[in-house]
Design a protein around this motif. Structure first.
Motif, PDB file in Angstrom:
ATOM      1  N   ASP A  64      17.395   8.803  -8.048  1.00 11.09           N
ATOM      2  CA  ASP A  64      18.754   9.266  -7.789  1.00 11.09           C
ATOM      3  C   ASP A  64      19.523   8.606  -6.615  1.00 11.09           C
ATOM      4  OD1 ASP A  64      18.229  11.340  -9.734  1.00 11.09           O
ATOM      5  OD2 ASP A  64      18.123  12.864  -8.088  1.00 11.09           O
ATOM      6  N   LEU A  65      18.589   7.955  -5.612  1.00 16.09           N
ATOM      7  CA  LEU A  65      19.279   7.366  -4.583  1.00 16.09           C
ATOM      8  C   LEU A  65      19.229   5.800  -4.802  1.00 16.09           C
ATOM      9  CD1 LEU A  65      20.178   7.826  -1.909  1.00 16.09           C
ATOM     10  CD2 LEU A  65      17.807   7.593  -0.865  1.00 16.09           C
ATOM     11  N   GLU A  66      18.191   5.133  -5.351  1.00 17.34           N
ATOM     12  CA  GLU A  66      17.914   3.622  -5.293  1.00 17.34           C
ATOM     13  C   GLU A  66      17.580   3.043  -6.584  1.00 17.34           C
ATOM     14  OE1 GLU A  66      18.127   1.902  -2.411  1.00 17.34           O
ATOM     15  OE2 GLU A  66      18.124   3.534  -1.057  1.00 17.34           O
ATOM     16  N   PRO A  67      17.749   1.818  -6.695  1.00 20.94           N
ATOM     17  CA  PRO A  67      17.303   1.249  -7.987  1.00 20.94           C
ATOM     18  C   PRO A  67      15.632   1.411  -8.047  1.00 20.94           C
ATOM     19  CG  PRO A  67      18.356  -0.373  -6.572  1.00 20.94           C
ATOM     20  CD  PRO A  67      18.480   0.866  -5.885  1.00 20.94           C
ATOM     21  N   GLU A  68      15.195   1.290  -9.194  1.00 22.94           N
ATOM     22  CA  GLU A  68      13.728   1.645  -9.282  1.00 22.94           C
ATOM     23  C   GLU A  68      12.952   0.870  -8.365  1.00 22.94           C
ATOM     24  OE1 GLU A  68      11.006   4.043 -11.720  1.00 22.94           O
ATOM     25  OE2 GLU A  68      13.084   3.687 -12.025  1.00 22.94           O
ATOM     26  N   ILE A  69      12.140   1.761  -7.603  1.00 18.90           N
ATOM     27  CA  ILE A  69      11.320   0.966  -6.711  1.00 18.90           C
ATOM     28  C   ILE A  69       9.642   1.324  -7.402  1.00 18.90           C
ATOM     29  CG2 ILE A  69      10.102   1.640  -4.369  1.00 18.90           C
ATOM     30  CD1 ILE A  69      12.690   2.396  -3.184  1.00 18.90           C
ATOM     31  N   PRO A  70       8.931   0.516  -7.294  1.00 16.65           N
ATOM     32  CA  PRO A  70       7.669   0.620  -8.045  1.00 16.65           C
ATOM     33  C   PRO A  70       6.664   1.803  -7.317  1.00 16.65           C
ATOM     34  CG  PRO A  70       7.762  -1.352  -6.890  1.00 16.65           C
ATOM     35  CD  PRO A  70       9.115  -0.897  -6.744  1.00 16.65           C
ATOM     36  N   PHE A  71       6.123   2.550  -8.279  1.00 18.34           N
ATOM     37  CA  PHE A  71       5.180   3.527  -7.841  1.00 18.34           C
ATOM     38  C   PHE A  71       3.803   2.995  -7.515  1.00 18.34           C
ATOM     39  CE2 PHE A  71       2.405   7.386  -8.506  1.00 18.34           C
ATOM     40  CZ  PHE A  71       3.199   8.462  -7.861  1.00 18.34           C
ATOM     41  N   ASP A  72       4.005   2.591  -6.130  1.00 20.65           N
ATOM     42  CA  ASP A  72       2.659   1.823  -5.572  1.00 20.65           C
ATOM     43  C   ASP A  72       2.603   2.048  -4.193  1.00 20.65           C
ATOM     44  OD1 ASP A  72       1.139  -0.330  -4.599  1.00 20.65           O
ATOM     45  OD2 ASP A  72       2.449  -1.857  -5.063  1.00 20.65           O
ATOM     46  N   PRO A  73       1.275   2.528  -3.871  1.00 20.63           N
ATOM     47  CA  PRO A  73       0.902   2.657  -2.480  1.00 20.63           C
ATOM     48  C   PRO A  73       1.430   1.832  -1.305  1.00 20.63           C
ATOM     49  CG  PRO A  73      -1.069   2.253  -3.434  1.00 20.63           C
ATOM     50  CD  PRO A  73       0.067   2.179  -4.560  1.00 20.63           C
ATOM     51  N   ALA A  74       1.624   0.647  -1.631  1.00 22.97           N
ATOM     52  CA  ALA A  74       1.765  -0.448  -0.758  1.00 22.97           C
ATOM     53  C   ALA A  74       3.309  -0.029   0.007  1.00 22.97           C
ATOM     54  CB  ALA A  74       1.855  -1.788  -1.107  1.00 22.97           C
TER      55      ALA A  74
ATOM     56  N   PRO B 294       5.187   3.036   0.178  1.00 19.27           N
ATOM     57  CA  PRO B 294       5.420   4.127   1.047  1.00 19.27           C
ATOM     58  C   PRO B 294       4.317   3.962   2.321  1.00 19.27           C
ATOM     59  CG  PRO B 294       4.114   5.371  -0.516  1.00 19.27           C
ATOM     60  CD  PRO B 294       4.655   3.728  -0.926  1.00 19.27           C
ATOM     61  N   LEU B 295       3.102   3.627   2.057  1.00 17.80           N
ATOM     62  CA  LEU B 295       2.134   3.367   3.048  1.00 17.80           C
ATOM     63  C   LEU B 295       1.916   2.324   4.148  1.00 17.80           C
ATOM     64  CD1 LEU B 295      -1.123   4.561   1.104  1.00 17.80           C
ATOM     65  CD2 LEU B 295       0.337   6.043   2.421  1.00 17.80           C
ATOM     66  N   LEU B 296       2.482   1.284   3.503  1.00 17.18           N
ATOM     67  CA  LEU B 296       2.774   0.009   4.480  1.00 17.18           C
ATOM     68  C   LEU B 296       4.012  -0.696   4.597  1.00 17.18           C
ATOM     69  CD1 LEU B 296      -0.653  -1.863   3.154  1.00 17.18           C
ATOM     70  CD2 LEU B 296      -0.406  -0.491   5.137  1.00 17.18           C
ATOM     71  N   GLY B 297       5.019   0.031   3.848  1.00 18.49           N
ATOM     72  CA  GLY B 297       6.237  -0.442   3.904  1.00 18.49           C
ATOM     73  C   GLY B 297       6.560  -1.938   3.158  1.00 18.49           C
ATOM     74  N   ILE B 298       5.589  -2.206   2.359  1.00 12.69           N
ATOM     75  CA  ILE B 298       5.755  -3.661   1.737  1.00 12.69           C
ATOM     76  C   ILE B 298       6.407  -3.198   0.273  1.00 12.69           C
ATOM     77  CG2 ILE B 298       4.537  -5.437   0.832  1.00 12.69           C
ATOM     78  CD1 ILE B 298       2.492  -4.782   2.688  1.00 12.69           C
ATOM     79  N   TYR B 299       7.641  -3.790   0.222  1.00 15.46           N
ATOM     80  CA  TYR B 299       8.614  -3.747  -0.973  1.00 15.46           C
ATOM     81  C   TYR B 299       8.475  -5.065  -1.680  1.00 15.46           C
ATOM     82  CZ  TYR B 299      10.857   0.317   1.217  1.00 15.46           C
ATOM     83  OH  TYR B 299      10.767   1.583   1.867  1.00 15.46           O
ATOM     84  N   PRO B 300       8.677  -5.052  -3.096  1.00 17.00           N
ATOM     85  CA  PRO B 300       8.727  -6.126  -3.652  1.00 17.00           C
ATOM     86  C   PRO B 300       9.980  -6.968  -3.203  1.00 17.00           C
ATOM     87  CG  PRO B 300       8.715  -4.265  -5.190  1.00 17.00           C
ATOM     88  CD  PRO B 300       8.667  -3.856  -3.834  1.00 17.00           C
ATOM     89  N   LYS B 301       9.908  -8.331  -3.176  1.00 19.65           N
ATOM     90  CA  LYS B 301      10.717  -9.509  -2.489  1.00 19.65           C
ATOM     91  C   LYS B 301      12.184  -9.114  -3.303  1.00 19.65           C
ATOM     92  CE  LYS B 301       7.358 -12.488  -1.626  1.00 19.65           C
ATOM     93  NZ  LYS B 301       6.605 -13.434  -1.160  1.00 19.65           N
ATOM     94  N   LYS B 302      12.376  -8.429  -4.459  1.00 15.30           N
ATOM     95  CA  LYS B 302      13.736  -8.474  -4.958  1.00 15.30           C
ATOM     96  C   LYS B 302      14.592  -7.528  -4.298  1.00 15.30           C
ATOM     97  CE  LYS B 302      12.298  -5.427  -8.885  1.00 15.30           C
ATOM     98  NZ  LYS B 302      12.439  -5.469 -10.139  1.00 15.30           N
TER      99      LYS B 302
END
Length: 195
Positions: free
Chosen positions: A84-94, A96-104
């Motif tokens: 509801d808030l953001e564009p699609e963020i991948p369901f990936d443990p990196a 929320p756990l490490l704060g590593i987002y896809p480059k886009k």
């Protein structure tokens, strides 16, 4: 599971996520000092290394924070809020756990979603020894607390406009998901609107 580069990026990310002392303290408490069943067995040189939630799997860091079926219920709720808030963020443990987002993704998403993830991690940590799913209401209460602290800090720093975008959307989403009884019980009143 996570490479040295992932850990380096996570530490770098943690330093720039928020200027709030409350959030920084929660990040440190949940990610650095949490003892998993595997680590406790190594420290004590005896004991049970199985997940404390009772699922029977080995209690590694990744399992306790992400893979456990009881924890997955909360993460799926978090991702429903994020849709509801953001564009699609991948369901990936990196993420929320490490704060590593896809480059886009834009860097502004980091700070906004960081607080949502920290609230979820804190809720998971508080219920680590219980054989139940971490409560959505407890997560929302913790997120609301962080939201209130960030709002106050933004006012003090005269940065209310940078705060307003995502957090105002988040406030609307949180308040729409709760019943009036829950809003009253937990004193969740809108900070940004006068109604």
């Amino acid at each position: 599971h996570f490479s040295k580069e992932d850990i380096y990026l996570a530490n770098k990310r943690m330093k720039r996520s928020s200027s709030s002392v409350v959030i920084t303290e929660m990040q440190i408490k949940t990610t650095r000092y949490y003892l998993t069943p595997v680590r406790v067995v190594i420290i004590k040189k005896s004991g049970n290394n199985r997940c404390w939630r009772g699922c029977g799997k080995i209690g590694t860091l990744l399992h306790c924070w992400w893979e456990c079926k009881l924890v997955q219920l909360l993460w799926k709720t978090v991702w429903r809020f994020l849709k509801d808030l953001e564009p699609e963020i991948p369901f990936d443990p990196a993420v929320p756990l490490l704060g590593i987002y896809p480059k886009k993704y834009k860097s502004s998403y980091y700070k906004d979603t960081c607080c949502i993830f920290i609230a979820a991690l804190f809720t998971i940590a508080k219920t680590c020894n219980q054989s139940q799913c971490p409560s959505m209401i407890k997560w929302i209460k913790k997120m609301w607390y962080i939201y209130t602290m960030e709002y106050s800090a933004a006012i003090k720093r005269n940065e209310i406009m940078s705060f307003a975008g995502t957090w105002m959307k988040l406030e609307a989403i949180i308040l729409s998901k709760l019943t009036q009884e829950q809003k009253t019980k937990y004193y969740m009143l809108s900070l940004t609107s006068r109604s």
